[in-house]
Design a protein around this motif. Structure first.
Motif, PDB file in Angstrom:
ATOM      1  N   GLY A 459     -14.815   6.714   2.900  1.00 44.75           N
ATOM      2  CA  GLY A 459     -16.057   6.618   1.980  1.00 44.75           C
ATOM      3  C   GLY A 459     -15.683   5.783   0.758  1.00 44.75           C
ATOM      4  O   GLY A 459     -16.401   5.838  -0.229  1.00 44.75           O
ATOM      5  N   THR A 460     -14.286   5.013   0.620  1.00 45.70           N
ATOM      6  CA  THR A 460     -14.207   4.482  -0.363  1.00 45.70           C
ATOM      7  C   THR A 460     -14.890   2.988  -0.414  1.00 45.70           C
ATOM      8  O   THR A 460     -15.197   2.725   0.580  1.00 45.70           O
ATOM      9  N   ILE A 461     -15.474   2.905  -1.501  1.00 47.32           N
ATOM     10  CA  ILE A 461     -16.405   1.653  -1.855  1.00 47.32           C
ATOM     11  C   ILE A 461     -15.380   0.705  -2.351  1.00 47.32           C
ATOM     12  O   ILE A 461     -14.910   0.517  -3.361  1.00 47.32           O
ATOM     13  N   TRP A 462     -15.455  -0.688  -1.612  1.00 44.95           N
ATOM     14  CA  TRP A 462     -14.854  -1.831  -2.137  1.00 44.95           C
ATOM     15  C   TRP A 462     -15.850  -3.031  -2.458  1.00 44.95           C
ATOM     16  O   TRP A 462     -16.693  -3.408  -1.913  1.00 44.95           O
ATOM     17  N   ILE A 463     -15.104  -3.769  -3.469  1.00 46.76           N
ATOM     18  CA  ILE A 463     -15.995  -5.093  -3.676  1.00 46.76           C
ATOM     19  C   ILE A 463     -14.803  -6.325  -3.804  1.00 46.76           C
ATOM     20  O   ILE A 463     -13.836  -6.297  -4.277  1.00 46.76           O
ATOM     21  N   GLY A 464     -15.404  -7.378  -3.502  1.00 46.91           N
ATOM     22  CA  GLY A 464     -14.491  -8.835  -3.769  1.00 46.91           C
ATOM     23  C   GLY A 464     -15.251  -9.639  -4.355  1.00 46.91           C
ATOM     24  O   GLY A 464     -16.324  -9.947  -3.958  1.00 46.91           O
ATOM     25  N   THR A 465     -14.706 -10.259  -5.413  1.00 49.72           N
ATOM     26  CA  THR A 465     -15.284 -11.229  -6.069  1.00 49.72           C
ATOM     27  C   THR A 465     -14.620 -12.774  -5.786  1.00 49.72           C
ATOM     28  O   THR A 465     -13.661 -12.874  -5.271  1.00 49.72           O
ATOM     29  N   ALA A 466     -15.542 -13.951  -6.369  1.00 49.71           N
ATOM     30  CA  ALA A 466     -15.183 -15.333  -6.127  1.00 49.71           C
ATOM     31  C   ALA A 466     -13.699 -15.518  -6.772  1.00 49.71           C
ATOM     32  O   ALA A 466     -13.165 -16.550  -6.509  1.00 49.71           O
ATOM     33  N   GLU A 467     -13.587 -14.698  -7.985  1.00 42.82           N
ATOM     34  CA  GLU A 467     -12.317 -14.946  -8.498  1.00 42.82           C
ATOM     35  C   GLU A 467     -11.074 -14.154  -8.034  1.00 42.82           C
ATOM     36  O   GLU A 467      -9.967 -14.095  -8.724  1.00 42.82           O
ATOM     37  N   GLY A 468     -11.184 -13.718  -7.042  1.00 46.40           N
ATOM     38  CA  GLY A 468     -10.151 -13.021  -6.244  1.00 46.40           C
ATOM     39  C   GLY A 468      -9.860 -11.576  -6.694  1.00 46.40           C
ATOM     40  O   GLY A 468      -8.630 -11.188  -6.143  1.00 46.40           O
ATOM     41  N   GLN A 469     -10.898 -10.971  -7.218  1.00 46.64           N
ATOM     42  CA  GLN A 469     -10.776  -9.433  -7.778  1.00 46.64           C
ATOM     43  C   GLN A 469     -11.129  -8.550  -6.602  1.00 46.64           C
ATOM     44  O   GLN A 469     -12.006  -8.609  -5.702  1.00 46.64           O
ATOM     45  N   ILE A 470     -10.067  -7.461  -6.207  1.00 46.56           N
ATOM     46  CA  ILE A 470     -10.481  -6.665  -5.301  1.00 46.56           C
ATOM     47  C   ILE A 470     -10.481  -5.289  -5.962  1.00 46.56           C
ATOM     48  O   ILE A 470      -9.333  -4.839  -6.296  1.00 46.56           O
ATOM     49  N   LEU A 471     -11.732  -4.427  -5.975  1.00 43.19           N
ATOM     50  CA  LEU A 471     -11.594  -3.534  -6.734  1.00 43.19           C
ATOM     51  C   LEU A 471     -12.229  -2.379  -5.956  1.00 43.19           C
ATOM     52  O   LEU A 471     -13.052  -2.585  -4.784  1.00 43.19           O
ATOM     53  N   ARG A 472     -11.936  -0.846  -6.270  1.00 41.63           N
ATOM     54  CA  ARG A 472     -12.633   0.085  -5.435  1.00 41.63           C
ATOM     55  C   ARG A 472     -13.378   1.150  -6.651  1.00 41.63           C
ATOM     56  O   ARG A 472     -12.986   0.938  -7.644  1.00 41.63           O
ATOM     57  N   VAL A 473     -14.379   1.779  -6.014  1.00 42.70           N
ATOM     58  CA  VAL A 473     -14.878   2.496  -6.817  1.00 42.70           C
ATOM     59  C   VAL A 473     -14.282   3.916  -6.897  1.00 42.70           C
ATOM     60  O   VAL A 473     -13.885   4.511  -5.917  1.00 42.70           O
ATOM     61  N   SER A 474     -14.034   4.220  -8.224  1.00 44.58           N
ATOM     62  CA  SER A 474     -13.318   5.371  -8.592  1.00 44.58           C
ATOM     63  C   SER A 474     -14.304   6.389  -9.671  1.00 44.58           C
ATOM     64  O   SER A 474     -14.164   5.957 -10.657  1.00 44.58           O
ATOM     65  N   GLY A 475     -14.795   7.339  -9.163  1.00 44.70           N
ATOM     66  CA  GLY A 475     -15.843   8.115  -9.955  1.00 44.70           C
ATOM     67  C   GLY A 475     -16.859   7.218 -10.407  1.00 44.70           C
ATOM     68  O   GLY A 475     -17.565   6.676  -9.814  1.00 44.70           O
ATOM     69  N   SER A 476     -16.626   6.859 -11.767  1.00 38.98           N
ATOM     70  CA  SER A 476     -17.848   6.128 -12.227  1.00 38.98           C
ATOM     71  C   SER A 476     -17.396   4.552 -12.604  1.00 38.98           C
ATOM     72  O   SER A 476     -17.942   4.079 -13.527  1.00 38.98           O
ATOM     73  N   SER A 477     -16.295   4.228 -12.126  1.00 34.86           N
ATOM     74  CA  SER A 477     -15.784   3.301 -12.735  1.00 34.86           C
ATOM     75  C   SER A 477     -14.972   2.206 -11.454  1.00 34.86           C
ATOM     76  O   SER A 477     -15.039   2.811 -10.391  1.00 34.86           O
ATOM     77  N   LEU A 478     -14.902   1.010 -11.784  1.00 36.26           N
ATOM     78  CA  LEU A 478     -14.252   0.177 -10.847  1.00 36.26           C
ATOM     79  C   LEU A 478     -12.948  -0.262 -11.264  1.00 36.26           C
ATOM     80  O   LEU A 478     -12.591  -0.589 -12.362  1.00 36.26           O
ATOM     81  N   VAL A 479     -11.656   0.057 -10.357  1.00 36.85           N
ATOM     82  CA  VAL A 479     -10.456  -0.018 -10.505  1.00 36.85           C
ATOM     83  C   VAL A 479      -9.825  -0.990  -9.580  1.00 36.85           C
ATOM     84  O   VAL A 479     -10.156  -1.041  -8.457  1.00 36.85           O
ATOM     85  N   PRO A 480      -9.006  -1.811 -10.159  1.00 38.61           N
ATOM     86  CA  PRO A 480      -8.254  -2.899  -9.116  1.00 38.61           C
ATOM     87  C   PRO A 480      -7.218  -1.856  -8.514  1.00 38.61           C
ATOM     88  O   PRO A 480      -6.630  -0.905  -8.644  1.00 38.61           O
ATOM     89  N   GLU A 481      -7.042  -2.406  -6.994  1.00 40.44           N
ATOM     90  CA  GLU A 481      -6.093  -1.884  -6.181  1.00 40.44           C
ATOM     91  C   GLU A 481      -4.675  -2.434  -6.414  1.00 40.44           C
ATOM     92  O   GLU A 481      -4.596  -3.622  -6.107  1.00 40.44           O
ATOM     93  N   PRO A 482      -3.813  -1.859  -7.111  1.00 39.93           N
ATOM     94  CA  PRO A 482      -2.382  -2.575  -7.493  1.00 39.93           C
ATOM     95  C   PRO A 482      -1.753  -3.028  -6.245  1.00 39.93           C
ATOM     96  O   PRO A 482      -1.023  -3.928  -6.481  1.00 39.93           O
ATOM     97  N   ALA A 483      -1.876  -2.484  -5.163  1.00 36.08           N
ATOM     98  CA  ALA A 483      -1.132  -2.966  -4.089  1.00 36.08           C
ATOM     99  C   ALA A 483      -1.748  -4.310  -3.354  1.00 36.08           C
ATOM    100  O   ALA A 483      -0.760  -4.945  -2.801  1.00 36.08           O
TER     101      ALA A 483
END
Length: 1012
Positions: A459-483
């Motif tokens: 159920g984890t939601i992920w997004i990827g951006t043209a600037e190279g960001q990979i982030l997941r939804v955590s609660g009401s925030s978008l957080v980067p995945e450090p790994a």
């Protein structure tokens, strides 16, 4: 449940419909003159035991290895009235039979060439076809005659009298090896040396072939008949009007292929007759190779390879209302929704297209992306009119005033729980729509353009951006995945989550990223990807990952991907789809998501600038046949040394003593002077030759297998003397490898100095040379020791000289000063005596200073130059003579050669020069002295000449002026000559009474260099 919204418009059935042409499930790949054929009319196809495909054309016979065609040289065939080959046939002995234009027949084998002409009893007619019976006899079918060749003898076979003039003859062999022959409406079986049975049909028979289960397939008129032994023919199906069958072939699956003269190629599977596209609709011959590929020879359209269509392009020719697509989705009712790059929205069902954005109930705006939910609803994003939702014929909408961050939508995803995730532009934001309400997600850093959305199985939601960001939804925030971190930002083009918990990341030029269980890895072309630009990804139901990028479509096994990521496999086997599938350049859409979808029937859909790409994974048939691998040619220094089937007339290179690479135990010998070696190899796989992979290794040279990819050549520099073995293996398009491969033994001869006899003889010589070398080395070492001892002796001599100077000059002066400075015994100071003593002390101290300066100058290495010597003499002489009231004239060159002058030379020369000046002052009664320095080729000359009274040669001036001694020796002249001899020079004296005296010091540079 319908969500509330601002727009509600009834659909009402007012959408515009367009006709759609379904794609053919078959495709062809045409090989024509541009690919190496001499002529596009194909008259026959055969395959020899080694795997080569042989193609008969009106321009000659060719071999084909999957990559290139090689034409059989006509010079190898005698008595050729024409290059046209009418038929080609392979018998059970692996011999090729060529039926030529107007009668000549050739039998080609590894042993040589056998020809048959009219002199052997063959008619002067063109060959129609050939067959082989159970006895091994080859039957030659002419338009109106039959011939049989067994063990080199030609026999005429006469057809029954009632067949005469009924039409052209055709023949085939059944499963038992009996010959069946047709002429007109008559069919007969030749068995045990005679015609056994005969049938007659209502329409002329145009084609016949044996089947694997049924005994015979027959095309008569427009009907396809099946004939079982002992039964009447059964009609299976009818061909289209005007379709006259010319070639029949039953494939390994039991389906029948029918080639016609004007209506093209058809496929009959026992239930349905379907047309198969070809490059031309006039089919001359059909053939199935060992990989179960179907080949069709056309009359003018070249050689066609037929296969199931795994991927196809749905464009305007197939009914798509526009050319370019940027988003696609399928709803729960089976409608395929498609958005064009200019904002049009259409949908398709049952091969009919409907315009949605062109209908009267469309709420307005240019569509950008589309996604479906499980409730048969469809979500549509627009460029400036917000978010739309369609269900049960009603449109609803959300705008910025309803909570959207922007009315420009660039991405949509419906999660498994029904939440709708909305990616907006201007500003770039991700928002959640649940139960009709829009919630805002916060993020610490500004977002780039969102290009990918994915949901993991947890159920984890992920997004990827043209600037190279990979982030997941955590609660009401978008957080980067450090790994998931790269040294530099890597632009994301797509995201995909698969059922095993993997998150796949498609990068723009940096390959494929993988994240699972907290571990991140990245794959590139170096690890087997077909392209480092990964714009779109989908997983099918057969365990494959499909990737679409700048270079087209490719398929990877998820099992192989896992093996490479785990280190169990070194490289991926990417199956590339392109020309074989009849696909043009596939430029994927990538700025909006979703740009792909998997429909309920398992089809995969990709958005392209040129339409919709559809993939049918169920049509994939794994090629389980390991490809035959062989060595084709070896070149050494650009000269052919070995070739496959070197002695066969099938080869162009039949002259010379070429090694035959066809042998099982082939060994090639190379001389020691070779510069390079090139080995050409092939894997005879025709299913998808672009995806054949090679590995090779040369023992004692290559540390490990060389991953050659699709390259079919290995190149090596000059090899050292020794024995080697070259081995090459290959894998087909499905990753099935022929591990046996092909081998070649190599022996490189040594240079003569590397031979055993030279080494033994050289050893003896070496011992002698070693002894001599030891003597030379010891002698040189002794000489170096002597030179060191001489240098040490010279150094000690120089030290002794310096000590002597200090003792003689400085010591005596200091002693004199000490005596002059003592008080008188009486203790009474005599003023005049004290003044006289002080004057003497002053003169002595001054002389001491001059002497000290001379010593320092003589030992300072900075003055070891010719120029420094001249400067010092030029300064000393005038100063010294001035105290005596004598004029000094100096003649010194402005430029002196840059020659070194040692301290010993300078010291001895200066003392001799000083002695000469002292003699002038004490004995010559001169008023002027001329000092001249003249550089010479090998040294220099320094002369001191006065205008004093002189003396007769053989006598020397006494200490008393005007007195001439009888002796010819004096300490002054003796000292000067001794000092010059020490430095390898000489002292010359010339004097006459009343004419003055001249002393010349001559010093050779070479002489004193040797001394030093």
């Amino acid at each position: 449940m319908l969500y509330p919204g601002r727009v509600a418009v009834a659909a009402g059935g007012s959408m515009t419909a367009f006709a759609a042409n379904p794609l053919s499930p078959w495709l062809y790949r045409a090989y024509q003159t541009a690919d190496g054929l001499p002529d596009n009319s194909i008259t026959g196809i055969a395959q020899t035991a080694d795997g080569y495909l042989w193609v008969a054309t009106r321009g000659g016979l060719l071999s084909f290895n999957g990559q290139k065609f090689s034409l059989l040289p006509s010079a190898n065939l005698a008595l050729l009235p024409s290059r046209t080959v009418r038929a080609v046939f392979r018998d059970h002995l692996d011999r090729l039979w060529l039926g030529m234009e107007r009668g000549p027949l050739f039998c080609l084998s590894h042993d040589g060439l056998e020809s048959f002409t009219t002199t052997n009893g063959l008619p002067s007619q063109r060959v129609v076809m050939m067959a082989e019976d159970q006895a091994g006899a080859v039957w030659i079918v002419y338009p109106s005659q039959l011939r049989c060749i067994l063990k080199g003898r030609v026999q005429a076979i006469h057809v029954p009298a009632e067949w005469a003039d009924a039409g052209n003859l055709i023949a085939t062999t059944d499963l038992r090896g009996n010959i069946w022959c047709v002429q007109g409406t008559h069919l007969g079986e030749w068995r045990d040396g005679e015609w056994k049975s005969s049938l007659r049909f209502q329409s002329p028979v145009t084609a016949i072939t044996s089947g694997r289960k049924s005994k015979m397939w027959i095309a008569a008129g427009g009907s396809l008949l099946e004939l079982d032994e002992g039964q009447a023919p059964v009609e299976c199906t009818n061909l289209p009007p005007n379709a006259i069958a010319r070639a029949l072939l039953e494939d390994g699956a039991g389906a029948l292929w029918i080639g016609t003269d004007l209506e093209g190629l058809f496929h009959w599977d026992g239930r349905r007759l379907e047309r198969v596209p070809t490059s031309l609709r006039e089919i001359n011959c059909l053939f199935e190779d060992r990989e179960e590929n179907i080949w069709a020879g056309t009359e003018g359209g070249g050689l066609n390879l037929i296969g199931p269509r795994t991927a196809g392009l749905v464009g305007q020719e197939a009914g798509l209302p526009f050319e370019s697509v940027q988003s696609v989705a399928e709803d729960a009712e089976g409608w395929l929704w498609v958005i064009s790059q200019d904002g049009q929205l259409v949908r398709r069902k049952d091969n009919l297209w409907e315009s949605v954005s062109g209908s009267t109930n469309w709420p307005g705006g240019n569509a950008t992306c589309v996604a479906a939910d499980p409730r048969a609803g469809v979500w549509v994003g627009t460029s400036h009119r917000g978010l739309k939702y369609f269900r049960d014929g009603v449109w609803r909408g959300w705008l910025q005033q309803d909570g959207l961050a922007s009315d420009a939508i660039r991405g949509l995803m419906v999660a498994t729980n029904g939440d709708v995730w909305v990616a907006s532009a201007l500003p770039n934001r991700l928002q959640q729509l649940r139960d009709g309400r829009v919630s805002v997600l916060t993020n610490a850093a500004p977002l780039g353009a969102i290009r990918g959305l994915a949901e993991s199985p947890d159920g984890t939601i992920w997004i990827g951006t043209a600037e190279g960001q990979i982030l997941r939804v955590s609660g009401s925030s978008l957080v980067p995945e450090p790994a998931i971190a790269e040294p530099l930002p890597v632009s994301v083009r797509s995201l995909l989550a698969t059922a095993d918990g993997s998150l796949w990341i498609g990068y723009a030029g940096d390959g494929l990223g993988h994240f699972k269980n907290g571990k991140y890895q990245r794959l590139t072309k170096a690890t087997g990807l077909a392209d480092d630009f990964v714009s779109q990804m989908l997983a099918d139901d057969r365990g494959n990952l499909w990737i679409n990028g700048n270079r087209g479509l490719s398929r990877l096994s998820l099992v192989d991907l896992d093996s490479v990521l785990a280190g169990r496999l070194s490289k991926l086997n990417a199956q590339v789809y392109g020309r074989l599938e009849g696909l043009p350049a596939l430029q994927p859409s990538r700025n909006y998501c979703p740009s792909t979808c998997k429909s309920r029937d398992g089809l995969l859909w990709f958005s392209l600038h040129s339409g919709l790409l559809v993939v049918q994974p169920d049509y994939i048939h794994d090629n389980l046949h390991p490809p035959p691998v062989l060595l084709e040619q070896v070149r050494v220094d650009d000269q052919i040394m070995a070739i496959y089937n070197a002695g066969s007339p099938l080869q162009a290179h039949t002259a010379g003593n070429l090694l035959d690479l066809h042998g099982l135990k082939t060994s090639l010998h190379l001389g020691p002077n070779h510069r390079k070696m090139e080995i050409d190899f092939a894997a005879l796989s025709y299913n998808s030759p672009e995806n054949v992979q090679f590995r090779y290794r040369l023992s004692r040279f290559d540390a490990d297998w060389v991953e050659a990819g699709q390259s079919r050549r290995a190149t090596y520099p000059r090899l050292p003397a020794g024995s080697y073995e070259f081995r090459v293996i290959a894998g087909n398009n499905s990753g099935v490898w022929n591990e046996s491969g092909a081998n070649l033994a190599l022996t490189v001869s040594p240079f003569f100095w590397e031979t055993w006899w030279f080494k033994i003889g050289g050893g003896v010589v070496t011992v002698g040379l070693a002894g001599g070398s030891v003597f030379v080395v010891v002698r040189q070492r002794y000489r170096r020791k002597l030179r060191r001892l001489e240098a040490r002796r010279a150094l000690e001599h120089e030290r002794a000289r310096i000590a002597k100077d200090i003792h003689d000059d400085l010591g005596s002066s200091l002693t004199r000063i000490s005596l002059l400075s003592q008080p008188t015994p009486s203790g009474v100071e005599d003023a005049e005596a004290a003044i006289a003593s002080l004057a003497q002390i002053h003169r002595t101290a001054r002389d001491l200073t001059h002497a000290m300066g001379e010593v320092v100058w003589a030992v300072n290495p900075e003055h070891d130059t010719f120029d420094s010597l001249a400067n010092y003499l030029s300064q000393y002489a005038p100063s010294f003579l001035k105290l005596a009231g004598i004029r000094c004239r100096l003649e010194m060159p402005l430029q002196l050669p840059p020659q070194p002058v040692s301290a010993e030379v300078r010291h001895n020369l200066f003392l001799a020069f000083k002695e000469a000046l002292n003699n002038v002052v004490k004995h010559a009664a001169a008023s002027e002295v001329q000092i001249v320095l003249i550089p010479e080729n090998s040294g220099f000359a320094l002369s001191v000449a006065d205008n004093g009274r002189g003396f007769s040669e053989g006598a020397t001036a006494d200490q008393t002026p005007g007195t001439v001694l009888r002796t010819t020796s004096g300490n002054g002249l003796t000292n000067m000559r001794s000092r010059l001899q020490e430095i390898g020079g000489r002292c010359e004296l010339r004097s006459e009474p009343g004419a003055g005296t001249k002393i010349t010091f001559r010093v050779k540079f070479k002489a004193y260099h040797e001394q030093s």
